[in-house]
Design an enzyme around this catalytic site. Structure first.
Site, PDB file in Angstrom:
ATOM      1  N   HIS A   1      -8.389  84.703  13.445  1.00  0.00           N
ATOM      2  CA  HIS A   1      -8.420  85.013  14.870  1.00  0.00           C
ATOM      3  C   HIS A   1      -9.619  84.326  15.508  1.00  0.00           C
ATOM      4  CE1 HIS A   1      -6.421  86.937  18.158  1.00  0.00           C
ATOM      5  NE2 HIS A   1      -7.544  87.422  18.628  1.00  0.00           N
TER       6      HIS A   1
ATOM      7  N   GLU B   1       3.698  88.063  10.985  1.00  0.00           N
ATOM      8  CA  GLU B   1       2.875  89.072  11.655  1.00  0.00           C
ATOM      9  C   GLU B   1       3.768  89.930  12.534  1.00  0.00           C
ATOM     10  OE1 GLU B   1      -1.372  86.710  12.102  1.00  0.00           O
ATOM     11  OE2 GLU B   1      -0.066  86.870  13.860  1.00  0.00           O
TER      12      GLU B   1
ATOM     13  N   HIS C   1       4.041  85.237  14.515  1.00  0.00           N
ATOM     14  CA  HIS C   1       3.997  86.606  15.019  1.00  0.00           C
ATOM     15  C   HIS C   1       5.232  86.855  15.869  1.00  0.00           C
ATOM     16  CE1 HIS C   1       1.490  89.859  17.353  1.00  0.00           C
ATOM     17  NE2 HIS C   1       2.592  90.345  16.817  1.00  0.00           N
TER      18      HIS C   1
END
Length: 246
Positions: free
Chosen positions: A196, A75, A48
């Protein structure tokens, strides 16, 4: 995708970079971690690139794009800066995530339904560049419909509420929401991933869901690596997933 594998593991290396940035050192190297994860069974590498660059840095993205043997899942927030980086770097996959994820833990996923035009535009621009786009969304039928309408071929279902559930009953309810969302996403023709908050203790029910393609897991693997080593931590997660998926 077919093949012998019933489920795929995307290893998120953000928190290798978190450890490095804590002291602004050159180690531990997220690139080295990614390559070792691949040899240990990771099917893709997730990272990310945040607007505040708190862990992954631009150079990490550039180097990993050139060195990964599996695929890169980048991400990023839906901003012009990030879209520009993605279009320049051309990772195989981009997962669009909420802008300030840490402030949206209660909401979790992107509100695709509330910004349909913006999402459709981002999906089109990335898709035209040959990048497979995924939208990180809650287990919600309206968001799945919106993701499909936006032209995203892939969604990633937010499993944080399931992972953080305070009671067995709450976890069972969240699991049922995810189960129904996966089935509905598949009925729309979407590839359905999830992630997640997944750990060695809660991953198997999710991995066993019919229609789940790939799980993205990072923090739990980095934490386990402190005790068993990085490659073993990756391999252990993959074994649990494959065993559950049958």
């Amino acid at each position: 995708m077919g093949g012998a594998m019933s489920i795929y593991l995307g290893v998120n290396i953000d928190h290798i970079a978190t450890l490095r940035q804590a002291r602004k050192t050159r180690y531990p190297s997220p690139v080295e971690a990614a390559l070792a994860a691949e040899t240990a069974g990771a099917d893709s590498i997730t990272l990310h690139l945040r607007e505040d660059r708190r862990h992954i840095q631009d150079a990490d993205v550039t180097i990993l794009r050139q060195t990964l043997k599996t695929k890169m899942n980048l991400e990023m927030a839906v901003t012009e800066e990030m879209l520009g980086i993605a279009l320049e770097t051309r990772p195989s996959d981009v997962c669009l995530v909420p802008e300030k994820r840490e402030e949206l833990t209660t909401e979790g996923g992107l509100d695709v339904a509330g910004q349909q035009a913006k999402m459709r535009d981002a999906c089109a621009r990335l898709g035209d560049a040959g990048i497979r786009v995924s939208l990180f969304i809650d287990a919600d039928f309206a968001q799945l419909d919106a993701a499909h309408a936006a032209g995203a071929p892939v969604v990633e279902i937010h499993t944080g509420h399931y992972a953080d559930a305070a009671s067995d009953a709450a976890r069972a309810a969240e699991f049922e929401r995810i189960r129904r969302a996966v089935a509905y996403g598949r009925s729309l023709g979407l590839t359905v991933n999830a992630g997640h908050g997944l750990t060695y203790h809660n991953v198997q029910p999710i991995a066993a869901l019919p229609g789940i393609h790939e799980l993205n897991i990072g923090h739990a693997i980095v934490a386990q690596a402190l005790f068993v080593g990085w490659k073993e931590a990756v391999a252990e997660m993959k074994r649990l997933m494959v065993a559950a998926a049958g």
